[in-house]
Design a protein around this motif. Structure first.
Motif, PDB file in Angstrom:
ATOM      1  N   LEU A 101       0.812  -1.216   0.000  1.00  0.00           N
ATOM      2  CA  LEU A 101       0.000   0.000   0.000  1.00  0.00           C
ATOM      3  C   LEU A 101       0.849   1.272   0.000  1.00  0.00           C
ATOM      4  O   LEU A 101       2.042   1.244   0.276  1.00  0.00           O
ATOM      5  CB  LEU A 101      -0.935  -0.009   1.211  1.00  0.00           C
ATOM      6  N   GLY A 102       0.180   2.393  -0.278  1.00  0.00           N
ATOM      7  CA  GLY A 102       0.866   3.684  -0.208  1.00  0.00           C
ATOM      8  C   GLY A 102       1.427   4.140  -1.536  1.00  0.00           C
ATOM      9  O   GLY A 102       1.099   3.633  -2.599  1.00  0.00           O
ATOM     10  N   ILE A 240       1.220  -5.054   3.008  1.00  0.00           N
ATOM     11  CA  ILE A 240       2.264  -4.188   3.561  1.00  0.00           C
ATOM     12  C   ILE A 240       1.694  -2.784   3.714  1.00  0.00           C
ATOM     13  O   ILE A 240       1.190  -2.196   2.753  1.00  0.00           O
ATOM     14  CB  ILE A 240       3.503  -4.151   2.645  1.00  0.00           C
ATOM     15  N   THR A 241       1.763  -2.250   4.930  1.00  0.00           N
ATOM     16  CA  THR A 241       1.261  -0.901   5.206  1.00  0.00           C
ATOM     17  C   THR A 241       2.410   0.008   5.629  1.00  0.00           C
ATOM     18  O   THR A 241       3.479  -0.457   6.018  1.00  0.00           O
ATOM     19  CB  THR A 241       0.205  -0.930   6.322  1.00  0.00           C
ATOM     20  N   GLU A 246      -3.647   2.709   7.862  1.00  0.00           N
ATOM     21  CA  GLU A 246      -3.745   1.518   7.020  1.00  0.00           C
ATOM     22  C   GLU A 246      -3.622   0.257   7.865  1.00  0.00           C
ATOM     23  O   GLU A 246      -4.421  -0.685   7.739  1.00  0.00           O
ATOM     24  CB  GLU A 246      -2.618   1.509   5.980  1.00  0.00           C
ATOM     25  N   ASP A 247      -2.601   0.225   8.711  1.00  0.00           N
ATOM     26  CA  ASP A 247      -2.322  -0.978   9.490  1.00  0.00           C
ATOM     27  C   ASP A 247      -3.489  -1.337  10.400  1.00  0.00           C
ATOM     28  O   ASP A 247      -3.816  -2.514  10.586  1.00  0.00           O
ATOM     29  CB  ASP A 247      -1.047  -0.786  10.302  1.00  0.00           C
ATOM     30  N   ARG A 248      -4.132  -0.323  10.966  1.00  0.00           N
ATOM     31  CA  ARG A 248      -5.267  -0.561  11.856  1.00  0.00           C
ATOM     32  C   ARG A 248      -6.415  -1.228  11.102  1.00  0.00           C
ATOM     33  O   ARG A 248      -7.073  -2.134  11.618  1.00  0.00           O
ATOM     34  CB  ARG A 248      -5.714   0.772  12.454  1.00  0.00           C
ATOM     35  N   PRO A 285       2.965  -7.884  13.361  1.00  0.00           N
ATOM     36  CA  PRO A 285       3.394  -7.597  11.992  1.00  0.00           C
ATOM     37  C   PRO A 285       4.895  -7.781  11.828  1.00  0.00           C
ATOM     38  O   PRO A 285       5.677  -7.522  12.749  1.00  0.00           O
ATOM     39  CB  PRO A 285       2.990  -6.137  11.785  1.00  0.00           C
ATOM     40  N   MET A 286       5.302  -8.240  10.645  1.00  0.00           N
ATOM     41  CA  MET A 286       6.720  -8.335  10.314  1.00  0.00           C
ATOM     42  C   MET A 286       7.214  -6.950   9.903  1.00  0.00           C
ATOM     43  O   MET A 286       6.482  -6.188   9.255  1.00  0.00           O
ATOM     44  CB  MET A 286       6.931  -9.338   9.185  1.00  0.00           C
TER      45      MET A 286
END
Length: 310
Positions: A101-102, A240-241, A246-248, A285-286
């Motif tokens: 993402l992004g 991938i964030t 995004e991650d939330r 998360p990695m």
């Protein structure tokens, strides 16, 4: 300029797919083609569907991945359209997908695209250059409250109201047309003490406007559920964030899909009948290791989460 993009968490994301040589995979954000290439190298009779909203990225990937042309289908659309695209291709299920993402390094470094606060350029920030809506419209046409809300919500910027006020005052004289003008306004709005520490004072505002222009979060939740729904049993979704918003969303969707039941917690028994759709592979998360960060500092905020379908 050359389309340059360093794929973040490349090995971790591709290995996380557990690729079958005859499987069907999706790269929802091709960028410079890094993840796509590593997937294609592991396929024999398998196929890859490569999405990107940016026509320049599609053109670059068609050239860079020409040796794999028999195994790849290029789609110049938003990955939110995954279900429609699969139907158009006569497919129902896939073996895995990766979403990085992004914004890409190329988009940031290409000054004329207007994504970066480090380059003076026209206010643009469109990932899809055919769109008629750009950063210029957000900065010059949103009223003060709406502008402040965008900057606070998508940028998590504590000075959002003050920045919006300064922008509105400035554009009363003349439209704000360039990234350089916007950076100057933000620097005036953010108190000197707050500018001395932390990231560039314009970082959060630029992120917020970019997300608003491209609708990056508005369709993400549904898109994640759509990707999960079209995975074959054992298929994996790697996401991938690069920021907490995004991650939330990814964390919440994965947890909900793994739980299944959506009944209120005070009910003694489940009445919705929803079963878990899969499991979360990554309890945490990695993140990039020090070797990757030394090569690509922009990867510092990256998080990789993986979901596997039952």
């Amino acid at each position: 300029m050359e389309f340059h993009h360093i794929s973040v968490l490349l090995n971790e994301a591709v290995s996380g797919l557990s690729i079958h040589p005859d499987g069907v995979y999706v790269d929802g954000t091709m960028g410079g083609g890094g993840h796509s290439r590593e997937i294609l190298k592991q396929l024999t009779t398998g196929k890859l569907i490569g999405f990107d909203r940016d026509s320049e990225a599609i053109a670059v990937c068609k050239n860079r991945l020409s040796e794999f042309s028999d195994h790849i289908t290029f789609v110049n659309r938003n990955f939110n359209d995954i279900l429609q695209v699969l139907a158009e291709l006569g497919m129902e299920k896939i073996d895995g997908a990766v979403l990085d993402l992004g914004v890409s390094s190329y988009q940031l470094d290409c000054a004329e695209r207007g994504f970066s606060y480090n380059h003076d350029a026209p206010l643009d920030m469109r990932m899809d250059k055919t769109s008629s809506f750009s950063a210029f419209h957000v900065v010059n046409e949103y009223d003060r409250d709406k502008l402040a809300d965008v900057i606070f919500t998508y940028g998590e910027e504590r000075w959002a109201k003050r920045i919006a006020e300064f922008i509105v005052q400035e554009r009363e004289n003349a439209p704000v047309e360039t990234t350089g003008q916007l950076v100057s306004i933000i620097k005036k709005a953010v108190p000197k003490g707050a500018r001395s520490d932390g990231p560039h004072p314009a970082k959060r505002t630029f992120q917020a406007i970019r997300i608003e222009v491209n609708g990056e979060l508005s369709g993400l939740k549904q898109a994640l559920f759509d990707f999960i729904s079209c995975l074959k049993p054992g298929g994996r979704l790697c996401v991938i964030t690069f920021h907490s918003l995004e991650d939330r969303i990814v964390k919440t969707v994965f947890a909900q899909a793994a739980k299944g039941c959506v009944c209120p917690p005070d009910l003694p028994v489940c009445i919705c009948g929803k079963k878990p759709e899969g499991k979360v592979i990554t309890r945490k998360p990695m993140v990039p290791d020090e070797a990757e960060l030394s090569e690509n500092p922009r990867a510092r905020s990256a998080h990789l989460r993986i979901f596997e379908r039952f």
